[in-house]
Design a protein around this motif. Sequence first.
Motif, PDB file in Angstrom:
ATOM      1  N   LEU A 162      -7.430   4.750   9.104  1.00 21.80           N
ATOM      2  CA  LEU A 162      -8.678   4.058   8.756  1.00 21.80           C
ATOM      3  C   LEU A 162      -9.559   3.811   9.979  1.00 21.80           C
ATOM      4  N   GLN A 163      -8.966   3.815  11.155  1.00 24.60           N
ATOM      5  CA  GLN A 163      -9.739   3.617  12.390  1.00 24.60           C
ATOM      6  C   GLN A 163     -10.183   4.951  13.000  1.00 24.60           C
ATOM      7  N   ALA A 164      -9.983   6.044  12.294  1.00 21.04           N
ATOM      8  CA  ALA A 164     -10.422   7.355  12.780  1.00 21.04           C
ATOM      9  C   ALA A 164     -11.941   7.369  12.896  1.00 21.04           C
ATOM     10  N   PRO A 165     -12.474   8.000  13.937  1.00 25.25           N
ATOM     11  CA  PRO A 165     -13.927   7.969  14.157  1.00 25.25           C
ATOM     12  C   PRO A 165     -14.694   8.829  13.160  1.00 25.25           C
ATOM     13  N   VAL A 166     -15.912   8.376  12.869  1.00 29.18           N
ATOM     14  CA  VAL A 166     -16.861   9.134  12.052  1.00 29.18           C
ATOM     15  C   VAL A 166     -18.063   9.440  12.945  1.00 29.18           C
ATOM     16  N   SER A 167     -18.407  10.699  13.054  1.00 23.22           N
ATOM     17  CA  SER A 167     -19.540  11.076  13.903  1.00 23.22           C
ATOM     18  C   SER A 167     -20.850  10.882  13.141  1.00 23.22           C
ATOM     19  N   GLU A 168     -21.962  11.125  13.814  1.00 17.10           N
ATOM     20  CA  GLU A 168     -23.274  10.935  13.211  1.00 17.10           C
ATOM     21  C   GLU A 168     -23.402  11.754  11.938  1.00 17.10           C
ATOM     22  N   ASN A 169     -23.854  11.089  10.863  1.00 17.40           N
ATOM     23  CA  ASN A 169     -24.003  11.703   9.533  1.00 17.40           C
ATOM     24  C   ASN A 169     -22.674  12.184   8.953  1.00 17.40           C
ATOM     25  N   GLY A 170     -21.553  11.777   9.564  1.00 15.82           N
ATOM     26  CA  GLY A 170     -20.249  12.194   9.054  1.00 15.82           C
ATOM     27  C   GLY A 170     -19.974  13.667   9.211  1.00 15.82           C
ATOM     28  N   GLU A 171     -20.548  14.268  10.261  1.00 12.92           N
ATOM     29  CA  GLU A 171     -20.457  15.718  10.403  1.00 12.92           C
ATOM     30  C   GLU A 171     -19.059  16.216  10.753  1.00 12.92           C
ATOM     31  N   ASN A 172     -18.138  15.316  11.120  1.00 12.98           N
ATOM     32  CA  ASN A 172     -16.760  15.748  11.351  1.00 12.98           C
ATOM     33  C   ASN A 172     -15.942  15.772  10.058  1.00 12.98           C
ATOM     34  N   PHE A 173     -16.620  15.571   8.921  1.00 11.59           N
ATOM     35  CA  PHE A 173     -15.987  15.721   7.610  1.00 11.59           C
ATOM     36  C   PHE A 173     -16.788  16.721   6.785  1.00 11.59           C
ATOM     37  N   SER A 174     -16.116  17.359   5.848  1.00  7.89           N
ATOM     38  CA  SER A 174     -16.820  18.291   4.963  1.00  7.89           C
ATOM     39  C   SER A 174     -17.722  17.512   4.005  1.00  7.89           C
ATOM     40  N   VAL A 175     -18.663  18.209   3.390  1.00 11.78           N
ATOM     41  CA  VAL A 175     -19.560  17.555   2.428  1.00 11.78           C
ATOM     42  C   VAL A 175     -18.758  16.964   1.275  1.00 11.78           C
ATOM     43  N   GLY A 176     -17.733  17.673   0.840  1.00 10.73           N
ATOM     44  CA  GLY A 176     -16.893  17.169  -0.247  1.00 10.73           C
ATOM     45  C   GLY A 176     -16.171  15.892   0.126  1.00 10.73           C
ATOM     46  N   GLU A 177     -15.626  15.843   1.353  1.00 11.77           N
ATOM     47  CA  GLU A 177     -14.942  14.632   1.809  1.00 11.77           C
ATOM     48  C   GLU A 177     -15.914  13.474   1.918  1.00 11.77           C
ATOM     49  N   ARG A 178     -17.118  13.743   2.392  1.00  9.48           N
ATOM     50  CA  ARG A 178     -18.128  12.681   2.488  1.00  9.48           C
ATOM     51  C   ARG A 178     -18.469  12.135   1.112  1.00  9.48           C
ATOM     52  N   GLN A 179     -18.606  13.033   0.129  1.00  7.01           N
ATOM     53  CA  GLN A 179     -18.920  12.590  -1.229  1.00  7.01           C
ATOM     54  C   GLN A 179     -17.797  11.716  -1.785  1.00  7.01           C
ATOM     55  N   LEU A 180     -16.550  12.104  -1.521  1.00 11.26           N
ATOM     56  CA  LEU A 180     -15.415  11.326  -2.021  1.00 11.26           C
ATOM     57  C   LEU A 180     -15.347   9.964  -1.350  1.00 11.26           C
ATOM     58  N   MET A 181     -15.685   9.894  -0.066  1.00 12.19           N
ATOM     59  CA  MET A 181     -15.677   8.598   0.618  1.00 12.19           C
ATOM     60  C   MET A 181     -16.795   7.694   0.110  1.00 12.19           C
TER      61      MET A 181
END
Length: 202
Positions: free
Chosen positions: A169-188
Amino acid sequence: MEVEARFNSVERLQQYITGCKSEADGHIVDTRVPVGWPTNGTIDFRDYKMKYRENTPVVLDGLSFSIGGGEKIGIVGRTGSGKSSLGVALFRLVEAHEGSIRIDGVEISTISLRQLRRRLSIIPQDPVLFIGTIRYNLDPFNNYSDEQIWAALEKTCVKDSISKLEGQLQAPVSENGENFSVGERQLMCLARALLRNSKVGT
Protein backbone atom coordinates in the motif's frame (compact mmCIF):
# COMPACT_ATOMS: atom_id res chain seq x y z
CA MET A 1 4.21 35.06 -30.65
CA GLU A 2 5.63 33.60 -27.43
CA VAL A 3 5.47 36.97 -25.65
CA GLU A 4 1.86 37.43 -26.76
CA ALA A 5 0.95 33.95 -25.49
CA ARG A 6 2.52 34.66 -22.10
CA PHE A 7 0.65 37.95 -21.76
CA ASN A 8 -2.58 36.15 -22.67
CA SER A 9 -1.87 33.78 -19.77
CA VAL A 10 -1.47 36.73 -17.40
CA GLU A 11 -4.73 38.27 -18.63
CA ARG A 12 -6.52 34.98 -18.12
CA LEU A 13 -5.18 34.61 -14.58
CA GLN A 14 -6.30 38.14 -13.78
CA GLN A 15 -9.77 37.37 -15.12
CA TYR A 16 -10.02 34.18 -13.05
CA ILE A 17 -8.85 35.94 -9.88
CA THR A 18 -11.18 38.93 -10.16
CA GLY A 19 -14.12 37.68 -12.23
CA CYS A 20 -14.85 34.10 -11.19
CA LYS A 21 -17.75 33.52 -8.85
CA SER A 22 -16.85 31.46 -5.79
CA GLU A 23 -18.51 28.18 -4.93
CA ALA A 24 -20.98 27.99 -2.09
CA ASP A 25 -19.58 27.71 1.43
CA GLY A 26 -17.85 24.46 2.26
CA HIS A 27 -19.30 24.63 5.77
CA ILE A 28 -22.73 25.89 6.83
CA VAL A 29 -22.97 25.95 10.60
CA ASP A 30 -26.76 25.79 10.91
CA THR A 31 -27.40 22.93 8.48
CA ARG A 32 -27.91 19.38 9.67
CA VAL A 33 -28.50 16.18 7.75
CA PRO A 34 -29.87 12.97 9.27
CA VAL A 35 -27.29 10.57 10.68
CA GLY A 36 -26.24 8.13 7.97
CA TRP A 37 -27.73 10.25 5.18
CA PRO A 38 -28.32 9.16 2.50
CA THR A 39 -29.66 5.81 3.64
CA ASN A 40 -31.38 4.74 0.40
CA GLY A 41 -29.95 7.00 -2.29
CA THR A 42 -33.19 8.09 -3.96
CA ILE A 43 -32.69 11.10 -6.24
CA ASP A 44 -35.45 13.48 -7.32
CA PHE A 45 -34.95 16.20 -9.92
CA ARG A 46 -37.84 18.68 -9.77
CA ASP A 47 -38.20 21.10 -12.69
CA TYR A 48 -34.43 21.52 -12.58
CA LYS A 49 -32.74 24.13 -14.77
CA MET A 50 -29.03 24.83 -14.98
CA LYS A 51 -26.80 27.21 -16.89
CA TYR A 52 -23.03 27.46 -16.62
CA ARG A 53 -22.99 31.26 -16.48
CA GLU A 54 -25.61 33.98 -16.25
CA ASN A 55 -25.15 35.09 -19.85
CA THR A 56 -25.26 31.58 -21.35
CA PRO A 57 -28.19 29.39 -22.45
CA VAL A 58 -29.89 26.88 -20.16
CA VAL A 59 -28.22 23.49 -20.64
CA LEU A 60 -30.59 21.45 -18.46
CA ASP A 61 -34.10 22.73 -19.03
CA GLY A 62 -36.91 21.69 -16.69
CA LEU A 63 -35.74 18.17 -15.81
CA SER A 64 -38.12 16.19 -13.61
CA PHE A 65 -37.43 12.53 -12.86
CA SER A 66 -36.80 10.16 -9.97
CA ILE A 67 -34.20 7.44 -9.43
CA GLY A 68 -34.94 4.83 -6.79
CA GLY A 69 -32.49 3.81 -4.09
CA GLY A 70 -30.09 1.14 -5.33
CA GLU A 71 -31.28 1.60 -8.90
CA LYS A 72 -28.63 1.62 -11.61
CA ILE A 73 -29.28 3.74 -14.67
CA GLY A 74 -27.39 4.65 -17.81
CA ILE A 75 -27.67 8.02 -19.53
CA VAL A 76 -27.09 8.12 -23.27
CA GLY A 77 -27.13 10.94 -25.77
CA ARG A 78 -25.14 12.76 -28.38
CA THR A 79 -22.28 15.12 -27.61
CA GLY A 80 -23.58 18.23 -25.87
CA SER A 81 -26.88 16.69 -24.82
CA GLY A 82 -26.23 17.26 -21.10
CA LYS A 83 -24.98 13.89 -19.81
CA SER A 84 -21.98 15.33 -17.96
CA SER A 85 -24.05 18.29 -16.78
CA LEU A 86 -26.16 15.92 -14.66
CA GLY A 87 -23.04 14.96 -12.69
CA VAL A 88 -22.07 18.62 -12.42
CA ALA A 89 -25.53 19.33 -11.00
CA LEU A 90 -25.37 16.51 -8.42
CA PHE A 91 -22.01 17.66 -7.07
CA ARG A 92 -23.12 21.32 -7.24
CA LEU A 93 -20.11 22.32 -9.32
CA VAL A 94 -22.68 24.73 -10.78
CA GLU A 95 -25.67 25.86 -8.74
CA ALA A 96 -29.24 25.44 -9.96
CA HIS A 97 -30.78 28.23 -12.01
CA GLU A 98 -34.26 27.02 -11.04
CA GLY A 99 -35.79 23.90 -9.51
CA SER A 100 -34.27 21.49 -7.03
CA ILE A 101 -32.52 18.17 -6.49
CA ARG A 102 -33.42 16.07 -3.48
CA ILE A 103 -31.46 13.07 -2.22
CA ASP A 104 -33.49 10.98 0.25
CA GLY A 105 -35.75 13.99 0.75
CA VAL A 106 -32.96 16.47 1.54
CA GLU A 107 -32.72 19.49 -0.78
CA ILE A 108 -29.02 19.51 -1.65
CA SER A 109 -28.84 23.28 -2.09
CA THR A 110 -29.62 23.73 1.64
CA ILE A 111 -26.57 21.83 2.91
CA SER A 112 -22.88 22.59 2.72
CA LEU A 113 -20.72 21.39 -0.14
CA ARG A 114 -18.64 19.39 2.34
CA GLN A 115 -21.70 17.56 3.67
CA LEU A 116 -22.87 16.81 0.14
CA ARG A 117 -19.65 15.82 -1.59
CA ARG A 118 -18.39 13.61 1.24
CA ARG A 119 -21.46 11.42 0.72
CA LEU A 120 -21.22 11.02 -3.06
CA SER A 121 -18.75 9.01 -5.12
CA ILE A 122 -17.56 9.39 -8.68
CA ILE A 123 -15.64 7.01 -10.91
CA PRO A 124 -13.94 9.21 -13.52
CA GLN A 125 -14.13 8.34 -17.19
CA ASP A 126 -10.38 8.90 -17.43
CA PRO A 127 -8.77 7.15 -14.43
CA VAL A 128 -7.02 9.74 -12.27
CA LEU A 129 -4.19 8.93 -9.85
CA PHE A 130 -1.96 11.40 -8.03
CA ILE A 131 1.71 11.45 -7.09
CA GLY A 132 2.08 9.72 -3.73
CA THR A 133 1.38 6.19 -2.57
CA ILE A 134 -1.35 3.71 -3.39
CA ARG A 135 -2.80 4.21 0.07
CA TYR A 136 -2.86 7.99 -0.36
CA ASN A 137 -4.69 7.63 -3.67
CA LEU A 138 -7.32 5.36 -2.16
CA ASP A 139 -7.70 7.11 1.20
CA PRO A 140 -6.18 10.61 1.15
CA PHE A 141 -7.73 11.61 4.50
CA ASN A 142 -6.81 8.42 6.40
CA ASN A 143 -10.43 7.57 7.16
CA TYR A 144 -10.10 3.81 6.63
CA SER A 145 -8.00 0.96 7.98
CA ASP A 146 -5.58 -1.11 5.91
CA GLU A 147 -8.00 -4.04 6.19
CA GLN A 148 -10.82 -2.00 4.63
CA ILE A 149 -8.53 -0.86 1.82
CA TRP A 150 -7.40 -4.41 1.07
CA ALA A 151 -11.05 -5.53 1.05
CA ALA A 152 -11.89 -2.85 -1.55
CA LEU A 153 -8.88 -3.89 -3.66
CA GLU A 154 -9.98 -7.52 -3.44
CA LYS A 155 -13.46 -6.63 -4.72
CA THR A 156 -11.91 -5.00 -7.78
CA CYS A 157 -9.54 -7.96 -8.41
CA VAL A 158 -6.39 -5.85 -8.10
CA LYS A 159 -5.33 -7.02 -4.62
CA ASP A 160 -2.91 -9.67 -5.92
CA SER A 161 -0.97 -7.29 -8.16
CA ILE A 162 -0.73 -4.62 -5.40
CA SER A 163 0.40 -7.18 -2.81
CA LYS A 164 3.36 -8.16 -5.05
CA LEU A 165 4.69 -4.58 -5.16
CA GLU A 166 7.52 -3.53 -2.89
CA GLY A 167 5.87 -1.55 -0.09
CA GLN A 168 2.41 -2.79 -1.06
CA LEU A 169 0.00 0.00 0.00
CA GLN A 170 2.99 2.32 0.44
CA ALA A 171 4.23 1.61 -3.11
CA PRO A 172 4.82 4.86 -5.02
CA VAL A 173 2.47 6.22 -7.67
CA SER A 174 4.07 8.41 -10.31
CA GLU A 175 2.47 11.44 -11.96
CA ASN A 176 -0.91 10.53 -13.50
CA GLY A 177 -0.30 6.95 -12.32
CA GLU A 178 1.88 6.24 -15.33
CA ASN A 179 3.67 3.38 -13.56
CA PHE A 180 0.38 1.45 -13.73
CA SER A 181 -1.57 0.29 -16.75
CA VAL A 182 -4.80 2.06 -17.70
CA GLY A 183 -6.74 -0.99 -16.55
CA GLU A 184 -5.06 -1.01 -13.14
CA ARG A 185 -5.75 2.71 -12.75
CA GLN A 186 -9.42 2.16 -13.56
CA LEU A 187 -9.65 -0.64 -10.99
CA MET A 188 -8.02 1.52 -8.32
CA CYS A 189 -10.48 4.35 -9.05
CA LEU A 190 -13.27 1.79 -8.65
CA ALA A 191 -11.74 0.60 -5.36
CA ARG A 192 -11.60 4.21 -4.14
CA ALA A 193 -15.33 4.57 -4.81
CA LEU A 194 -16.16 1.21 -3.17
CA LEU A 195 -14.17 2.20 -0.09
CA ARG A 196 -16.41 5.23 0.46
CA ASN A 197 -19.49 2.97 0.30
CA SER A 198 -21.65 5.86 -0.91
CA LYS A 199 -25.33 5.37 -1.66
CA VAL A 200 -25.05 7.69 -4.67
CA GLY A 201 -22.30 7.38 -7.27
CA THR A 202 -21.67 8.54 -10.80
